[in-house]
Design a protein around this motif. Structure first.
Motif, short mmCIF file in Angstrom:
data_model
loop_
_atom_site.label_atom_id
_atom_site.label_comp_id
_atom_site.label_asym_id
_atom_site.label_seq_id
_atom_site.Cartn_x
_atom_site.Cartn_y
_atom_site.Cartn_z
N ILE A 97 0.84 -1.19 0.00
CA ILE A 97 0.00 0.00 0.00
C ILE A 97 0.88 1.25 0.00
CG2 ILE A 97 -1.61 1.35 1.42
CD1 ILE A 97 -2.83 -1.30 2.34
N ILE A 122 -0.66 -2.51 10.25
CA ILE A 122 -1.91 -2.26 9.52
C ILE A 122 -3.09 -2.53 10.43
CG2 ILE A 122 -2.00 -4.60 8.53
CD1 ILE A 122 -3.02 -3.08 5.92
N MET A 124 -7.04 -2.95 10.40
CA MET A 124 -8.26 -3.16 9.64
C MET A 124 -9.32 -3.86 10.49
SD MET A 124 -8.51 -4.82 5.86
CE MET A 124 -7.55 -6.25 6.35
N ILE A 166 -1.20 1.96 9.11
CA ILE A 166 -2.09 2.09 7.95
C ILE A 166 -3.48 1.73 8.45
CG2 ILE A 166 -2.60 1.30 5.62
CD1 ILE A 166 0.34 0.36 5.44
N PHE A 168 -7.82 1.88 8.26
CA PHE A 168 -8.99 2.01 7.40
C PHE A 168 -10.17 2.48 8.23
CE2 PHE A 168 -6.13 -0.86 5.32
CZ PHE A 168 -6.22 -0.50 3.98
N SER A 185 -11.99 4.63 3.64
CA SER A 185 -10.78 5.32 3.20
C SER A 185 -9.58 4.87 4.01
CB SER A 185 -10.97 6.84 3.33
OG SER A 185 -12.08 7.29 2.57
N CYS A 186 -8.41 5.11 3.47
CA CYS A 186 -7.15 4.65 4.06
C CYS A 186 -6.30 5.85 4.49
CB CYS A 186 -6.40 3.80 3.05
SG CYS A 186 -4.79 3.20 3.58
N GLY A 234 -10.56 3.11 -0.11
CA GLY A 234 -9.93 2.18 0.81
C GLY A 234 -10.30 0.74 0.57
N VAL A 237 -8.25 -0.60 -2.12
CA VAL A 237 -6.89 -0.85 -1.63
C VAL A 237 -6.84 -2.16 -0.86
CG1 VAL A 237 -5.12 -0.03 -0.02
CG2 VAL A 237 -6.22 1.58 -1.58
N VAL A 238 -7.84 -2.37 0.02
CA VAL A 238 -7.89 -3.60 0.82
C VAL A 238 -7.98 -4.81 -0.08
CG1 VAL A 238 -9.31 -4.92 2.42
CG2 VAL A 238 -8.89 -2.52 2.86
N TRP A 241 -4.72 -5.66 -1.72
CA TRP A 241 -3.70 -6.10 -0.78
C TRP A 241 -3.98 -7.49 -0.24
CZ3 TRP A 241 -4.79 -6.55 4.62
CH2 TRP A 241 -3.68 -6.93 5.37
#
Length: 387
Positions: A97, A122, A124, A166, A168, A185-186, A234, A237-238, A241
């Motif tokens: 990311i 990270i 999440m 990082i 979310f 969003s990230c 986001g 992005v998730v 990844w």
């Protein structure tokens, strides 16, 4: 089909494997006995990894990384992760990311990571929203030019060893034909930001030296420049990844299964009963054969999936899910049978089997449980058939 590795790929794997044998495995006893990874040892391993080109080998060359393709990176993971997770993680492969960093994010977050001066974690997963990312409750609300984050994240691996996170968060909602959709969003957030508390995590099964923490966001103010990508991007992005993360777990499981198998075979060839090696008895030999089949199938699935990622096949999410399911469940079977092969010695810390057995259980849970992987696979099957 040509399954041979190139000379460069063999060199990459041998470099990672030799680094593991020389710089990581010798510290496993210390890690198991103390349950902690000394900070000075972490830095020592990191600097040695930088010297041999393993640090950030997964990152694009455009940001100063090794630029390895998926097949080569999978070979690195197989070579390094024969050792304990906490030790293998000292050879930092940053979350990709960060390759999307722009503007001030580059100097503040990306470049220090690439130099080995900082590392990220990270955030999440939430207490009430594990695999259900759409159930995320952590919010980021706009306040003038800034965003204010509130919420709780848990199971945050190695937050206490990181300098930023990082994270979310939900930044709004949109009405769609299928109902209300959260905008996720990230953000990149320094862990010493006021209002961000890094709390003690849970005592976990296995993976000694690797910690998990709970992050509490209480009116944590961040600048707009700290958002990665645009608002609401986001979830994209998730999704990108997670596939690579699942393939990494599969590679870890494959590496550990191979190590457990090697220990079991060596023991069965050396240990004698009734005048001959125990591996010659069918009760020992046949399970070893089954283990060999399991491991060979796992390796073929793992490497084929990595190749399909490099070839940009359209169904790689399904492929990565298949690899994670097979390799993680296969590791559990192999670790169990390896202990059975070695009998009482398999339970002793003199061999790495009892650690591999403990560590194996978590692989079927994180990065998406086996049930979630099967859901991904079955949905893709239905989608391919118009359902």
């Amino acid at each position: 089909m040509d399954f041979r590795l190139t000379d460069e790929q063999r060199l990459i794997y041998n470099t990672a494997r030799e680094f593991c044998e020389k710089e990581l495995i010798p510290h496993e006893v210390l890690l198991e006995n103390s349950g902690e990874l000394p900070r000075e040892l972490e830095f020592e391993i990191r600097h040695k990894a930088i010297a041999v080109g393993l640090h950030a080998c997964n990152m694009p060359e455009s940001v100063g990384g090794g630029g390895l393709d998926c097949v080569s990176l999978t070979l690195v993971e197989k070579g390094l992760t024969r050792a304990s997770s906490a030790l293998a993680d000292c050879v930092h492969r940053p979350n990709k990311i960060l390759a999307a960093c722009e503007g001030d994010q580059i100097s503040h977050f990306l470049q220090p990571v690439m130099r080995g001066e900082k590392r990220e974690c990270i955030a999440m997963t939430e207490p009430d929203a594990g695999s259900d990312l759409k159930g995320m409750k952590t919010r980021a609300d706009r306040d003038g030019p800034d965003w204010v984050i509130n919420g709780t994240k848990h199971f945050i691996t190695n937050a206490q060893r990181s300098q930023f996170v990082i994270v979310f968060a939900v930044t709004g909602k949109d009405e769609t034909p299928t109902g209300t959709r959260k905008r996720i969003s990230c953000f990149l957030v320094d862990l010493d930001t006021p209002g961000l508390d890094v709390g003690v995590g849970y005592h976990q099964l296995g993976h000694r030296g690797e910690t998990n923490e709970i992050l509490h966001f209480n009116n944590v103010r961040v600048g707009s420049w700290q958002m990665v990508g645009g608002e609401g991007e986001g979830f994209k992005v998730v999704t990108e990844w997670l596939g690579e993360g699942r393939l990494t777990v599969a590679a870890v499981c494959q590496a550990r299964a191979e190590r457990a198998f090697e220990v079991a075979v060596a023991y069965a060839a050396q240990r004698k009963q009734f005048g001959q090696p125990i591996g010659k008895f069918q009760g020992i030999g046949f399970p070893l054969a089954d283990m060999a089949i399991d491991i060979r199938l796992g390796d073929m699935l793992l490497m084929n999936t990595a190749w399909r990622v490099d070839q940009k096949f359209p169904s790689v999410a399904q492929d990565c899910a298949m690899a994670k399911v097979w390799c993680s469940e296969m590791l559990g079977r192999v670790a169990d049978q390896a202990i059975q092969t070695c009998g009482g010695m398999g339970l002793m810390a003199d061999l790495p089997l009892e650690r591999i057995y403990r560590d194996a259980r978590g692989e079927r849970i994180w990065e998406g449980t086996s049930e979630i992987q099967r859901l991904i696979i079955s949905r893709e099957l239905m989608r391919e058939n118009g359902a």
